[in-house]
Every structure is written in C-alpha cells, then in structure tokens.
Design a protein around this motif. Structure first.
Motif, short mmCIF file in Angstrom:
data_model
loop_
_atom_site.label_atom_id
_atom_site.label_comp_id
_atom_site.label_asym_id
_atom_site.label_seq_id
_atom_site.Cartn_x
_atom_site.Cartn_y
_atom_site.Cartn_z
N LEU A 131 -6.97 1.21 -1.09
CA LEU A 131 -6.97 -0.26 -0.73
C LEU A 131 -6.31 -0.60 1.23
CD1 LEU A 131 -3.48 0.32 -2.67
CD2 LEU A 131 -4.99 -1.18 -2.97
N ASP A 149 -9.20 4.71 8.90
CA ASP A 149 -8.86 5.10 7.42
C ASP A 149 -8.74 5.62 6.35
OD1 ASP A 149 -6.08 4.14 5.73
OD2 ASP A 149 -8.05 3.21 4.74
N THR A 185 0.59 -1.31 -0.14
CA THR A 185 0.06 -0.16 -0.15
C THR A 185 0.80 1.20 0.62
OG1 THR A 185 -1.64 1.45 0.92
CG2 THR A 185 0.13 0.06 2.28
N HIS A 233 -4.95 12.14 -0.09
CA HIS A 233 -4.11 12.49 -0.77
C HIS A 233 -4.86 13.94 -2.10
CE1 HIS A 233 -1.81 8.64 -1.00
NE2 HIS A 233 -2.34 8.18 -0.07
N1 LIG Z 1 -6.02 3.46 2.76
C1 LIG Z 1 -4.92 3.41 1.96
O1 LIG Z 1 -5.75 3.53 0.30
N2 LIG Z 1 -3.80 3.99 1.82
C2 LIG Z 1 -3.29 4.70 3.19
C3 LIG Z 1 -2.78 3.56 3.83
C4 LIG Z 1 -3.56 2.27 3.94
O2 LIG Z 1 -3.89 2.52 4.82
O3 LIG Z 1 -3.11 1.39 2.96
C5 LIG Z 1 -2.22 5.66 3.05
O4 LIG Z 1 -1.74 6.21 3.96
O5 LIG Z 1 -3.03 6.38 2.37
#
Ligand SMILES: NC(=O)N[C@@H](CC(=O)O)C(=O)O
Ligand SMILES: [Zn+2]
Ligand SMILES: [Zn+2]
Length: 348
Positions: free
Chosen positions: A223, A251, A110, A255
């Motif tokens: 992810l 989570d 990830t 970004h």
């Molecule tokens: N969940 C994600 O898709 N991304 C998370 C990392 C993670 O929790 O796997 C991240 O730090 O961007």
C-alpha cells in the motif's frame, strides 16, 4: 544515438528515507541488508504498540544499533507515530532526543495504522509544535474512506487532506511517502520547497498488472497499491528528472511469507535485500543512470537539512539471482524479485 550502459557506476553512499525494520527476531533478520546498502535510514514507527514517545524512539534506536553487524556503520534516524493524542510537549522532547520526524498514518489506511489519525484537525496543536521545532511530517497519503476506490485513494487524499494541511502549515516540511500516482508526482513537482516525496523501487518497476500475472501475486501487494502503467511512467519521470524534491525511500516492509500468501494477505514488499540494484535497473531502463546519485544520495539529506554522506558504493552491471527466500525469525521472507535475475549488483 545510443551509448552502451556503463559496466559500473559509483555513487556517494545512499540513504533510505522510508524503511520498516520491525522488532525482535524480525529486526535481527533485516537490519544487516539495509546496513550493507545504506548509510542512514529513516525508521518507520508502526510497531505494535507504535513508537509514540521520544523515549521509546531512543530505546528502539538502541535495539536497531545492536543488530548492526560489526564493521558496518549504519545510522538509524527516528520518527514518532502521530496519533490523535500525541501531546505537543512530546515534540520538544523528541527534538532534543534527535528524533527528526513524525509519521501520519490515516487510521485504517495501512499495516499497523489502527492507532493512526482519525481527523487531521485533532493533530493541529502537535503539527504547530513540529513546525516550530523543525520536525518533518511524513505522510502515508491515502484516505481510508471505504467509499473511495482503492486505486483513487492517493489522489483523493491530496484534495481532501494535503492541500488544506499545506495551507494551514505553510512552513512545515512534508514528505509525501511512497508516491504512486501521476497526480501525486505533479502535486509535489509544483509544490513549494517545503514539500518532497519518496518513491519505492516497486512503484518505479511495476504496474498493477504485476499483481495478477498468471494468478494472484501477493508479493507485489503493498500500500499504496501498484497503479496503471501511466502512473509508473510519471513516477520514473519524476525520480529521474533531477528535481531535488524526489528521493529514495524503499518502504521495504517485511512480512513473513505465510502471512502474505494468505486469504487476507499483508501489504508490504521486502525490497531491502537488493534495493539499490532495483533502483539502478529502473534508472538504467530510461537511460538516466547519471541521475541516480542525486535521487539516492543527495536530495534526501538536502531536504532533511542533514549532511550528505562521504564514501562511495559501486554497482556493477552483472547479472545475478536474488534468493527466493531468506530466514525471518521462525519464518521466511520472500524478497521482491526473489528467485529472479537482477541486472546490477552492489559491489562487496
Ligand atoms: N507499505 C506497505 O504496504 N506496508 C507498510 C506500511 C506502509 O508503509 O504503509 C508495512 O508496515 O507493512
Ligand atoms: Zn505507508
Ligand atoms: Zn512504509
């Protein structure tokens, strides 16, 4: 017989047991939203470079606290990033410094996982120290093996890694993070009391069709990836079952929008802005709002061995529109469900 949904619900203040806050200007941009919704959050250590020492965790925690708006009280709980080389001695220091967990990222699985674990056996001395000192192990439960289909990586992880790991460390508390499959939900439901799981709002609300509705939708890409509808339903059933093994972990993984709307878009949904509202909608849809408080406010602290929060928050059944984007340093963030209507709203 159907009863009307209530006009409002009041819950003990909740916690977010899986949160990415990043650092620097990004951190400044996202801390207020979580601090407004949550009393505590378990902060993920996948910075660049990762948080691998008790000292770095303490410094990171201080930067988070400095970004909390005046008048809000928010308690960040810290985790170390497990690597092939995290020394067992660091675990004692971490325990002393108030760090509560270490996070296992299989290398390559990830975002920011290149420093992650290449073979779980390399970490055994450190896991033994964690079991001894009572630190939890938080797991991104996917194999990174490119030969395994992306949609199967969680189920394969259970068989290849988790079952043997559990056998070798029977009293290590494990949180299977961001559960996405029926296989994961049934593994956790039938496991012993040392195993629990977090579930995100996106995995309760959406199936993988959301990634392709009318064109490719990068803001639904995270992810582990969204799965088929049958998996979503299994997750909703687990979260709303009342079982203490399942609890809230958004989570929320911000970004910059331009890095998600990209030829090789980043994985992660930014859900912190309306996390409770999104969870309320998922529970409401199956008539289980009375189970939301356990999931959001009780099961997490009970599993971590921490006190439940005092104080309450109130959600009102009142439609409102989430902003399409919010500032993120020099860029913008597009929140999950941005520009769309939400059914519940957190009271001021
Ligand atoms: N969940 C994600 O898709 N991304 C998370 C990392 C993670 O929790 O796997 C991240 O730090 O961007
Ligand atoms: Zn993860
Ligand atoms: Zn995460």
């Amino acid at each position: 017989m159907h009863s009307d949904p209530p006009a409002s619900i009041t819950l003990t203040r909740p916690d977010d047991w899986h949160l990415h806050l990043r650092d620097g200007a990004a951190l400044q941009a996202v801390v207020p939203a979580s601090a407004r919704q949550m009393a505590r959050a378990l902060i993920m250590p996948n910075l660049r470079p990762p948080v691998t020492t008790a000292r770095q965790a303490g410094e990171y925690r201080a930067r988070i606290l400095a970004a909390v708006p005046p008048g809000l009280d928010f308690n960040p709980l810290m985790a170390l990033y497990l690597t092939d080389k995290l020394p067992p001695e660091e675990i004692a220091l971490a325990k002393e410094a108030g760090v509560v967990a270490a996070k296992l990222y299989p290398a390559g699985a990830t975002t920011n996982s290149d420093a992650g674990v290449t073979d779980i056996r390399n970490t055994y001395p450190t896991l033994a120290a964690m079991q001894r000192h009572g630190l939890l192990l938080l797991i991104h439960g996917e194999v990174a093996d490119p030969a395994v289909d992306v949609f199967d990586r969680e189920a394969v992880f259970i068989d290849r890694v988790l079952i043997p790991l559990r056998r070798d460390f029977p009293e290590l508390k494990i949180v299977f993070e961001h559960l996405t499959t029926r296989e994961g939900a049934s593994y956790v439901a039938s496991a012993d009391r040392f195993t629990a799981a977090t579930i995100t709002p996106q995995h309760l609300l959406y199936n993988r069709n959301a990634l392709f509705t009318g064109g490719i939708r990068p803001h639904y890409y995270c992810l582990p990836i969204l799965k088929r509808e049958e998996h979503r339903q299994a997750l909703v059933a687990a979260a709303s079952s009342g079982s203490p093994k399942f609890f809230l972990g958004t989570d929320s993984a911000p970004h910059a929008a331009h890095l998600k709307e990209h030829a090789s878009g980043c994985a992660g949904c930014y859900s912190a802005l309306a996390a409770l509202e999104l969870y309320a909608e998922a529970f409401d849809a199956v008539g289980a709002l009375d189970r939301l408080e356990g999931f959001a406010s009780f099961h997490g602290p009970d599993f971590y061995g921490l006190p439940r929060n005092t104080g309450t928050v109130t959600l009102r059944r009142q439609a409102w529109t989430l902003p399409e984007s919010v500032p993120y340093g020099d860029a913008v963030l597009k929140p999950l469900r941005g520009g769309e209507s939400l059914l519940w709203q957190l009271g001021a």
